[in-house]
Write an enzyme that holds these catalytic residues in place. Structure first.
Site, PDB file in Angstrom:
ATOM      1  N   LYS A 179     -10.544  -5.233  -5.293  1.00  0.00           N
ATOM      2  CA  LYS A 179     -11.466  -4.143  -5.610  1.00  0.00           C
ATOM      3  C   LYS A 179     -10.721  -2.894  -6.067  1.00  0.00           C
ATOM      4  O   LYS A 179     -11.299  -2.010  -6.659  1.00  0.00           O
ATOM      5  CB  LYS A 179     -12.406  -3.834  -4.443  1.00  0.00           C
ATOM      6  CG  LYS A 179     -11.795  -3.778  -3.073  1.00  0.00           C
ATOM      7  CD  LYS A 179     -12.913  -3.660  -2.015  1.00  0.00           C
ATOM      8  CE  LYS A 179     -12.389  -4.003  -0.639  1.00  0.00           C
ATOM      9  NZ  LYS A 179     -13.415  -4.048   0.377  1.00  0.00           N
ATOM     10  N   LYS A 220      -4.308 -11.435  -7.057  1.00  0.00           N
ATOM     11  CA  LYS A 220      -5.602 -11.633  -6.420  1.00  0.00           C
ATOM     12  C   LYS A 220      -6.669 -10.728  -7.056  1.00  0.00           C
ATOM     13  O   LYS A 220      -6.362  -9.607  -7.463  1.00  0.00           O
ATOM     14  CB  LYS A 220      -5.439 -11.265  -4.934  1.00  0.00           C
ATOM     15  CG  LYS A 220      -6.636 -11.543  -4.071  1.00  0.00           C
ATOM     16  CD  LYS A 220      -6.409 -10.989  -2.661  1.00  0.00           C
ATOM     17  CE  LYS A 220      -7.711 -10.486  -2.093  1.00  0.00           C
ATOM     18  NZ  LYS A 220      -7.617  -9.781  -0.846  1.00  0.00           N
ATOM     19  N   LYS A 224       0.822  -1.207   0.000  1.00  0.00           N
ATOM     20  CA  LYS A 224       0.000   0.000   0.000  1.00  0.00           C
ATOM     21  C   LYS A 224       0.857   1.259   0.000  1.00  0.00           C
ATOM     22  O   LYS A 224       0.465   2.274  -0.568  1.00  0.00           O
ATOM     23  CB  LYS A 224      -0.960  -0.001   1.200  1.00  0.00           C
ATOM     24  CG  LYS A 224      -2.097  -0.994   1.045  1.00  0.00           C
ATOM     25  CD  LYS A 224      -3.207  -0.764   2.054  1.00  0.00           C
ATOM     26  CE  LYS A 224      -4.340  -1.759   1.838  1.00  0.00           C
ATOM     27  NZ  LYS A 224      -5.362  -1.665   2.896  1.00  0.00           N
TER      28      LYS A 224
END
Ligand code: TRP
Length: 336
Positions: A201, A198, A116
């Site tokens: 979203k 993966k 992140k």
């Protein structure tokens, strides 16, 4: 453990944007099935969301949508405790105490923090680094025995266990040390555009993920564009055919058929037919959920009742643990 001997389960999803088919098949769907055997506690973890910049109005909207989605997916507020993380102040308070026994080095090493930080270089804030401590607080506050999580959250759960043990050793036994519960299949649904990543979203390529809000046409289009592997066989092999294997996993989870049955069904038929059937199966699964969610979102009074009762139950349990913790670390109790 509850007084009547049920193990306690805690899990949560962040109300940030679109929930994917991966979130559903890997997590939320399994939760519904756990409600009778366990005392389940499911939270919409809004405090976690603001570690990445959010539009306040959007966050509010997504929070209510996720709550309605939980209920539409079969989470029953009569059986389980359903609440918003920000409605229970003890989460932030326990996170503060746990911060004092969490080392910067161990937080700095977290894979998700590193990912992140790379993605949001203009906003590497303390909350982002603290994220796993807040998550530990969520779990430990409820004396959780079992945490159903995807593989990507295993490292965070490991930290929650470490912090529980560290606190118990430094003071005295206070927290249950939680165990992970990782569903055998469907714990990880991969991107439709890249089978080594993966389904997420936050993927920039909108064709990479199926969202629970996608309509029939969108689902069909995304599967049509999904990458496949060389040759034309619908066959499961993670090493040779990772893309098709991912699609087979999705088909199997949506239809309840085994992988072998799915392979047989499409034997000799090629990718075109398979993708059409797959899109149909996914839409059939999503449609009733979408309809239920839409109905629930119109019933504001009911959703508010669920939130109020959920917060009461969660606050009661969380405060019990927090009081113990405050006492152990040496805080003078408030004068009543
Ligand atoms: N970090 C989790 C995720 O992104 C969400 C989460 C927050 C969570 N607190 C939790 C999951 C506690 C399980 C238990 O998926």
């Amino acid at each position: 453990m509850t007084p009547d001997g049920k193990k306690i389960v805690f899990s949560g999803v962040q109300p940030t944007g679109n929930i994917t088919l991966g979130n559903y098949l890997g997590a939320i769907r399994n939760w519904g099935a756990m409600q009778d055997e366990y005392q389940c506690i499911f939270s919409v973890v809004d405090l976690h969301s603001i570690t990445v910049a959010q539009q306040p109005a959007e966050l509010r909207k997504h929070t209510m949508e996720l709550l309605a989605l939980y209920l539409a997916c079969g989470i029953d507020p009569e059986k389980s405790i359903v609440f918003l993380q920000s409605h229970v102040h003890a989460h932030a308070e326990l996170a503060w105490v746990l911060d004092t026994i969490a080392y910067i080095g161990e937080l700095n090493r977290m894979t998700q923090f590193k990912d992140k930080s790379r993605k949001h270089q203009d906003n590497i804030n303390m909350g982002l680094m603290n994220y796993p401590v807040l998550m530990a607080s969520d779990i430990l506050l409820y004396q959780t025995d079992v945490v159903p999580v995807g593989k990507d959250q295993k490292q965070h759960l490991e930290l929650a266990r470490t912090l529980a043990e560290r606190f118990n050793n430094r003071y005295s036994p206070t927290f249950v040390v939680p165990e992970p519960y990782i569903a055998k299949q469907g714990a990880k649904i991969m991107s439709l555009q890249n089978p080594s990543a993966k389904m997420s979203k936050s993927d920039e390529n909108e064709n990479a993920s199926i969202f629970l809000t996608d309509d029939v046409a969108t689902v069909a289009r995304k599967f049509k564009r999904a990458v496949t592997d060389s040759d034309t066989q619908v066959r499961y092999s993670l090493s040779e055919k990772p893309a098709v294997s991912n699609l087979l996993t999705i088909y199997s989870l949506c239809t309840g058929k085994t992988i072998a049955q799915c392979e047989k069904e499409f034997d000799g038929l090629g990718y075109g037919v398979f993708k059409e059937k797959l899109a149909q199966a996914v839409s059939d699964l999503l449609k009733p959920i979408q309809e239920k969610q839409a109905l629930l979102l119109k019933d504001k009074a009911y959703l508010e009742k669920v939130l109020k009762e959920g917060a009461e139950k969660a606050n009661y349990l969380a405060n019990k643990t927090l009081q113990k913790v405050y006492k152990k670390v040496g805080f003078v109790p408030p004068i009543r």
